[in-house]
Design an enzyme around this catalytic site. Sequence first.
Site, mmCIF file in Angstrom:
data_model
loop_
_atom_site.group_PDB
_atom_site.id
_atom_site.type_symbol
_atom_site.label_atom_id
_atom_site.label_comp_id
_atom_site.label_asym_id
_atom_site.label_seq_id
_atom_site.Cartn_x
_atom_site.Cartn_y
_atom_site.Cartn_z
ATOM 1 C CG ASP A 236 21.214 76.453 93.790
ATOM 2 O OD1 ASP A 236 20.756 76.817 94.888
ATOM 3 O OD2 ASP A 236 20.894 76.993 92.715
ATOM 4 C CG HIS B 19 21.523 80.397 94.256
ATOM 5 N ND1 HIS B 19 20.765 79.781 93.283
ATOM 6 C CD2 HIS B 19 21.253 81.724 94.160
ATOM 7 C CE1 HIS B 19 20.059 80.693 92.635
ATOM 8 N NE2 HIS B 19 20.337 81.872 93.144
ATOM 9 C CB SER C 126 19.094 83.642 90.740
ATOM 10 O OG SER C 126 18.499 83.652 91.998
#
EC number: 2.3.1.31
Length: 397
Positions: free
Chosen positions: A331, A364, A164
Amino acid sequence: MSEYIEHSPSGTSVGRVEKRFFTVAEADSPLTVESGRALGPVVLAYETCGQLNERADNAVLVLHALTGDSHAAGYYEPGDAKPGWWDLMIGPGKPIDTDRYYVICSNVIGGCMGSTGPSSLDPATGQPYGLTFPVITIGDMVRAQKRLVEHLGVTKLLSVVGGSMGGMQALEWSVRYPDMVRTAVPLATTTKHSALAIAFNEVARQAIMADPNWNGGNYYDGVPPAHGLAVGRMIGHITYLSDEAMRQKFDRRLQDRCENSFVLEEPDFQVESYLRYQGQKFVDRFDANSFLYITKAADYFNLEASHGCGSAVAAFAKAKCRYLVASFSSDWLYPTYQSRSMVQAMKKNGLDVSFVELEAKWGHDAFLLPNARLSGMIARFLDRALVDAAKEDARAL
């Protein structure tokens, strides 16, 4: 990025770890951030585990996501309820094996977990910075980390690893300091924040700033904007999951009742109760102003603009390292097409790139959860990197 996901500990923990602090810039020799402001002193909170070898070629820099911290693995005290946020990946015999690698993880500048941020005291006033803290970027975070890494005796990192926003930092490291990075492992990330990602962050920021207790960022002597921050976190958690994950975890099941309450203030559904719980839990550990600053830094991230005049191919022309890139099928915050695009730009520069899209239903946040395939890939990738580093060192003798 919900950094504190419950999981069953497996393997051996690194055991007790200690949070340390290093001043990367002093008041009389400040760090000039990309917004043009001078910031000093600047302190980074960091933790290490494993040992740096004699060749100093086994250091792995682990980079945390949006609201993470330096506590990636192990425990502060033996009785702690939970370990660091990536304990399943870091430790003896684990993919990032602390019997072989020297692991470094620091809290980013702008944070509130020990590093200098808006809740820190401004030496000029003796009061918390609040909104007088300069706006920061991913590049600023990486520049501060470089000073820490050098302080720890590392001139070339075996790898930079992160998911991320941590993946953004890994990408930034690879093109900003190409001679310091042997390999990079960006997970569930992107080369630039999309309009969708920016939109979610903006709504979260507005929730905080609409809280009457926010008071223009000057709330440290009073009541913090807990409700606004909780709502901001609730918005984030929606993006961290997926439709399938929500259907399996909650669907339309009711929370502690058999029928609708017909009371607007009550959380009828399990998903409502979950989001409220996550929001309330978050305000106990995070600063609202830090959330504003760090989400803005993520929104400003655009590797193509900052290093390639708008071209990803030109940006990665600066890189020299090998990459392991992984995306996750569910995601929708940083979907796979964004990873494929960065991989194509890397390959157009002749870089050695391994790429995988992993099937995962949890959205995610899947990069934080147990995944045997991802674990195996990271373990093999780092193993090869360490072998290559030893060969390179031998040739240099």
